[in-house]
Design a protein around this motif. Structure first.
Motif, short mmCIF file in Angstrom:
data_model
loop_
_atom_site.label_atom_id
_atom_site.label_comp_id
_atom_site.label_asym_id
_atom_site.label_seq_id
_atom_site.Cartn_x
_atom_site.Cartn_y
_atom_site.Cartn_z
N GLY A 27 0.82 -1.21 0.00
CA GLY A 27 0.00 0.00 0.00
C GLY A 27 0.85 1.26 0.00
O GLY A 27 0.56 2.22 -0.73
N ILE A 28 1.92 1.25 0.81
CA ILE A 28 2.81 2.41 0.84
C ILE A 28 3.48 2.60 -0.52
O ILE A 28 3.61 3.73 -1.03
N GLY A 29 3.88 1.49 -1.15
CA GLY A 29 4.51 1.59 -2.46
C GLY A 29 3.59 2.20 -3.50
O GLY A 29 4.01 3.04 -4.30
N VAL A 30 2.33 1.78 -3.48
CA VAL A 30 1.35 2.33 -4.43
C VAL A 30 1.12 3.81 -4.15
O VAL A 30 1.13 4.65 -5.06
N LEU A 31 0.92 4.15 -2.88
CA LEU A 31 0.64 5.54 -2.52
C LEU A 31 1.83 6.45 -2.83
O LEU A 31 1.65 7.62 -3.18
N SER A 32 3.04 5.92 -2.69
CA SER A 32 4.23 6.74 -2.91
C SER A 32 4.35 7.22 -4.35
O SER A 32 5.04 8.20 -4.63
N THR A 33 3.69 6.51 -5.28
CA THR A 33 3.71 6.95 -6.67
C THR A 33 2.67 8.04 -6.94
O THR A 33 2.73 8.71 -7.97
N LEU A 34 1.71 8.18 -6.00
CA LEU A 34 0.63 9.16 -6.18
C LEU A 34 0.83 10.40 -5.33
O LEU A 34 0.45 11.50 -5.72
N ILE A 35 1.41 10.20 -4.14
CA ILE A 35 1.65 11.30 -3.21
C ILE A 35 3.07 11.16 -2.68
O ILE A 35 3.78 10.22 -3.04
N SER A 36 3.50 12.05 -1.83
CA SER A 36 4.86 11.96 -1.29
C SER A 36 4.99 10.74 -0.38
O SER A 36 4.00 10.29 0.21
N SER A 37 6.19 10.21 -0.27
CA SER A 37 6.42 9.03 0.57
C SER A 37 6.14 9.32 2.03
O SER A 37 5.72 8.44 2.79
N THR A 38 6.36 10.56 2.46
CA THR A 38 6.09 10.92 3.85
C THR A 38 4.59 10.86 4.14
O THR A 38 4.18 10.33 5.18
N VAL A 39 3.78 11.38 3.23
CA VAL A 39 2.33 11.32 3.41
C VAL A 39 1.86 9.87 3.32
O VAL A 39 0.95 9.44 4.05
N ALA A 40 2.48 9.08 2.45
CA ALA A 40 2.14 7.66 2.36
C ALA A 40 2.41 6.96 3.69
O ALA A 40 1.62 6.12 4.15
#
Length: 424
Positions: A369-382
């Motif tokens: 989930g973090i990997g997917v979110l990191s492509t859409l938003i910043s890794s910190t927000v993920a």
């Protein structure tokens, strides 16, 4: 004579280690196998740079390891009961060696996927075998010590695998090759030790022909409400471990601007040491209390983890690692013991298998989930989304844990031989 369940079988007449030496050899087996799952941890950032894959691919490479774990648990979980501890352990080491060789000569993402699956399969087979082996080697009145030894060996292996790999990658030539050469050498030493280990389950070679691979996993409806808290606790504890194993090096390099592979390995060693230490020092703490303390500690642990990234502070990251380690250690030990308390004896293997499935999913799904979110938003927000999600799970588990007490156990029934849960 060795005792398996209620059946005594003759020990092998070959030259073997004594009981204490075999316990050490089995501890080395468990530690070495688990070390294989974190040798790649400080190297992910190098693979990412050299092969040019995304954060999603990185997390999938890490998480595919669970496919091997689940295969081992569901299909080969009872192998050592049926064909013997030593043979099964040697098979696990052999699979680990093949996996390390695939890593050693990897030239693409597909090779990394295959190597991770093989690593997970080796650990799933070998860790359950080693835990059962230790239980038979250790005196009946102190059987809980087997679980403690196995778990401590597990996390020491995880920590040393990451640290040694990080040091070799940072200070020795060929950073993607040398760590796996060293790991292969360690596996060969373990295989040599196993050749002389004392067997507790002697079986003829023909036992392979009768090997049963029927999957077993499920939770009786009578204990489902009480199963929620330990299952979710195990999920959360393994999610914390997975974050550090898969993503901590990227967080250190990206948000904290720490690019040393040795530091990345040391951070995971800190986590693993905290887990092992808290398990060793809290044996007198009841399983339910350990589980509830873990759930309470997850919230500040996650808060520190996110704060470290927003503040770009290595000091806060070190503090977050320690608190996450304590929370994960209490959670894993406490939730596993609660499951063993609430389960009817005649359903133990399948319920413990269901518990470990929850742990494996915790080890895989959140980091994906973090990997997917990191492509859409910043890794910190993920990471903030990850922390919020695990915090919600912790609150749910805390509510169920307070409402349904593990002491409300089912009447005990006779335990069929061969049914046991393994730590994977």
């Amino acid at each position: 004579m060795a005792r398996v369940g209620t059946t005594s079988v003759p020990s092998s007449a070959r030259s073997e280690f004594g009981r204490t030496a075999t316990i050490l050899a089995v501890g080395c087996l468990i530690g070495a196998l688990f070390a294989g799952s974190t040798v790649a941890t400080p190297l992910y950032i190098i693979y990412k740079q050299q092969l040019g894959f995304s954060e999603i691919t990185l997390t999938l490479i890490y998480a595919v390891y669970v496919v091997g774990n689940l295969t081992a648990l569901m299909i080969f979980g009872r192998m050592s009961d049926q064909v013997g501890r030593r043979r099964t352990a040697v098979i696990a080491v052999g699979i680990a060696i093949v996996g390390a060789l695939v890593f050693l000569f990897a030239h693409g993402v597909a090779s990394l996927y295959v190597a991770r699956v093989l690593s997970g399969l080796a650990i799933g087979i070998g860790a359950g075998t080693g835990t059962a082996w230790l239980a038979e080697l250790i005196a009946e009145q102190d059987r809980s010590r087997a679980t403690v030894i196995a778990t401590i060996a597990n996390f020491i292996g995880l920590g040393l695998g990451a640290l040694i790999s990080g040091l070799l990658a940072e200070y020795v030539a060929l950073p993607l090759r040398t760590p796996f050469i060293a790991y292969l050498a360690a596996l060969i030493v373990v295989a040599a030790l196993l050749a002389f280990a004392h067997e507790t389950v002697n079986r003829p070679l023909t036992a392979f022909a009768q090997l049963s691979v029927r999957p077993r996993a499920g939770v009786p409806s009578s204990i489902q409400p009480r199963f929620v808290a330990p299952a979710v606790t195990g999920f959360g504890a393994m999610a914390l471990v997975a974050f550090f194993a898969a993503l901590a090096p990227s967080v250190l390099a990206g948000e904290l601007h720490v690019t040393s592979h040795a530091v990345a390995g040391a951070i995971f060693l800190e986590l693993a040491a905290a887990v092992a230490l808290v398990i060793a020092l809290t044996r007198s703490l009841s399983s339910r209390a350990a589980m509830l303390w873990s759930l309470g500690l997850m919230l500040p642990s996650l808060a520190l983890l996110v704060t470290a990234q927003f503040a770009e502070s290595l000091v806060v990251m070190i503090a977050a690692t320690a608190t996450c380690g304590v929370a994960a250690g209490l959670g894993y030990r406490g939730s596993l013991q609660v499951v063993n308390q609430i389960v009817p004896d005649d359903r133990r293997a399948e319920v413990v298998s269901a518990y470990f499935i929850c742990c494996f999913l915790g080890n895989a799904l959140p980091v994906i989930g973090i990997g997917v979110l990191s492509t859409l938003i910043s890794s910190t927000v993920a990471s903030l989304v990850f922390a919020t999600t695990i915090a919600v799970f912790a609150v749910v588990a805390l509510v169920f844990g307070l409402k349904y007490r593990a002491s409300q156990t089912q009447p005990k029934k006779e335990t069929p031989r061969g049914m046991r849960g393994g730590v994977s």
